[in-house]
Design an enzyme around this catalytic site. Structure first.
Site, PDB file in Angstrom:
ATOM      1  CD  GLU A 247      15.043  66.836 119.162  1.00 11.54           C
ATOM      2  OE1 GLU A 247      16.258  66.577 119.160  1.00 11.54           O
ATOM      3  OE2 GLU A 247      14.203  66.124 119.754  1.00 11.54           O
ATOM      4  N   GLY A 280      21.781  61.961 120.224  1.00 14.79           N
ATOM      5  CA  GLY A 280      22.227  60.736 120.863  1.00 14.79           C
ATOM      6  C   GLY A 280      21.180  59.653 120.866  1.00 14.79           C
ATOM      7  CD  GLN A 284      15.206  64.905 115.806  1.00 19.19           C
ATOM      8  OE1 GLN A 284      16.269  65.512 115.760  1.00 19.19           O
ATOM      9  NE2 GLN A 284      14.913  64.056 116.783  1.00 19.19           N
TER      10      GLN A 284
END
Length: 562
Positions: A247, A280, A284
């Site tokens: 991600e 939420g 990162q």
């Protein structure tokens, strides 16, 4: 085809007590540190005299965005495919949006693909199933060169997300994506749909579901796409819970690709942006260390990511902090404030029939919010009213944030950022690099700085709002002081005042963001940062990076037409 509910190398689950330390089987919860500091902090802001707070009635929860898309409840009737729709013949140049494209089934960049086995135009679909909502990105690429080149995207979102408790079944959760996939049917020309890959990648929110719920939902999503829609589900891992490592890295690729720092024709040694994404449930950080000290080293481990992109090699630092996304940070702060209140006044409210009211310095002064406090050890939930009273302040809230961030956790591999996680020193390895803040950073900061500058929101332009880390602290200080302070800074801007009144936790949000940057990652107060939502009319985040990896893999397959 087997559908995996998660990527295999991302095993830690997010818990209400905060994430565990990387590289250790021991889990150090933030409450252990909270206990040590509770008495001191309690003296600072709990013991002062003040008027009793009144119980707030009928307060609306702000656990997710409070302004869902207007079309969420509307019936979706896809119009005819645009391949059959006439476009203006006056367009010239290369389209940068679907509305400008004279023929979505072709490209203006060339008349034939670079290789006979490649399609001239390639569409790809990426669904981001986040903790607060689901979003689809319909990307158009062309194959005029040796690798797929991005042209534009069509974006649509809906709320709530797949992990929402409102769904009565996994099948109902899966059906919530129909409004997004119907948009893809509208955009992708009918002749290209069977060769258009689609992937659904859930992020941290779905990891919180108990038992087999997350797998059941993902299986239902895969089944619905295969049975109802003409697109080709990506193989393998077409519907998964995404690895937090991926991600962050994909978000880094998206931003730096659009900012032209990592493309094949980018000059060697072009500085790249650090990308900090705040969701939420998780957050990162990804950057490319360049050590100024020849003796400094980059330790090996899961945080080290070797990336080959655009014919160049990049060695990245990355880490995904589960439990430190904005909504989880809110929950941790409220739990900690409630815990300290119980020490100050044991048993208070236990016999009351109305929610107890607790003074909370992380809410703006004069505002209240009803929240649910989860006690995971006792497996109970209670409702309390958090009240900013006259104690809301950046400094007092920051002391709570310091405990939540567990800066003093054991650091087994030094240096560490917070919660015992290794991170090369920013001062040594990224002293002057550019920093880009995404997602909730933009959502909370941009409305305030744009209103102050007298400009409109920058959500449709390149990264706009250049500020420093100390700017965020300045915003937090004024937001936490309540309405009089809002009016003094933003005048009678009705939209800003209404937003601040509707989100009492904006004080908490900004204070946490500053703490994450300043205390957690150790950026200096004078460090320049930029916030952004779109570049070249394309949404920032991990989706484009993941899609580039998908279409560039070279093994795309088409779906058999019945």
């Amino acid at each position: 085809m087997a559908i995996s509910p998660r990527s295999s190398n991302y095993e830690r689950l997010e818990g209400g007590m905060g994430p565990s330390r990387t590289g250790s089987n021991r889990r150090i919860g933030w409450k252990k540190f909270a206990i040590a500091g509770a008495a001191i902090i309690g003296l600072i802001w709990f013991l002062g005299p003040r008027e009793p707070a009144k119980v707030l009635e009928n307060w609306q929860s702000d656990a997710v965005y409070t302004k869902p898309p207007q079309d969420e409840a509307d019936p979706v009737i896809p119009p005819p495919p645009h391949s059959d729709t006439k476009k203006p013949a006056t367009f010239s140049g290369h389209p940068t949006s679907f509305e400008e494209d004279p023929d979505p089934s072709k490209t203006t960049h060339c008349k034939a693909p670079s290789a006979a086995h490649l399609p001239l135009v390639q569409y790809a679909l990426m669904i981001d199933a986040g903790s607060t909502g689901s979003r689809i990105h319909v990307y158009k690429f062309h194959n005029c060169g040796s690798s797929p080149s991005y042209e534009y995207e069509v974006f649509k979102q809906r709320q709530p997300g797949l992990s929402s408790q409102i769904w009565d079944s996994a099948e109902e959760a899966a059906a919530s994506l129909d409004v997004l996939l119907d948009e893809a049917v509208r955009v992708v020309p009918s002749s290209l749909r069977s060769c258009t890959p689609v992937a659904v990648k859930a992020t941290a929110g779905l990891r919180l579901l108990p038992g087999s719920k997350s797998k059941d939902i993902l299986d239902a999503v895969a089944l619905r796409i295969n049975e109802k829609y003409p697109f080709k589900l990506q193989e393998p891992d077409g519907v998964v819970i995404m690895d937090g490592k991926d991600e962050g890295v994909f978000a880094w690729i998206t931003a730096n690709y659009l900012l032209d720092t990592i493309r094949a024709d980018t000059p060697v040694n072009t500085p790249t942006y650090a990308v900090l994404d705040l969701g939420g449930a998780s957050t990162q950080i990804v950057f490319e260390p360049t050590f100024s000290n020849s003796d400094a080293t980059f330790a090996d481990g899961d945080h080290k990511y070797l990336l080959e992109f655009g014919g160049k090699s990049h060695v990245l630092y990355q880490h995904s902090y589960l439990g430190y996304g904005l909504m989880r940070a809110r929950a941790h702060v409220h739990q900690l404030v409630d815990f300290m209140a119980s020490i100050r006044n044991p048993g208070a409210g236990s016999l009351d029939t109305v929610p107890a009211t607790i003074g909370n310095p992380c809410l703006a002064r004069g505002t209240k919010r009803e929240v649910e406090i989860v006690d995971e050890r006792a497996n109970t939930t209670k409702t309390v009213v958090m009240d900013g009273e006259q104690i809301g302040s950046f400094d007092a809230c920051n002391r709570v944030i310091e405990l939540v961030m567990a800066k003093d956790s054991i650091c087994e591999l030094k240096p560490c950022s917070f919660n015992g996680v290794y991170q090369p020193s920013i001062l040594d390895s990224f002293a002057s690099g550019k920093v880009l803040l995404l997602s909730y950073f933009f959502d909370r900061i941009d409305p305030l700085v744009s209103a102050e500058a007298g400009s409109s929101s920058s959500s449709t332009t390149d990264p706009v709002d250049k500020l420093t880390v100390s700017t965020i602290a300045s915003l937090a200080k004024d937001v936490c002081l309540g309405r009089d302070s809002w009016v003094a800074r933003w005048g009678n801007n009705k939209e800003v005042i209404a937003d601040l009144e509707g989100r009492p936790e904006w004080c908490l949000d900004l204070t946490f963001m500053h703490g994450l940057l300043r205390l957690g990652y150790e950026f200096g107060d004078a460090r320049d940062v930029v916030i952004g939502k779109k570049i070249q009319d394309t949404e920032l985040g991990w989706c484009l990076g993941a899609t580039i990896a998908m279409v560039g893999a070279g093994d795309l397959k088409c779906r058999a037409i019945d």
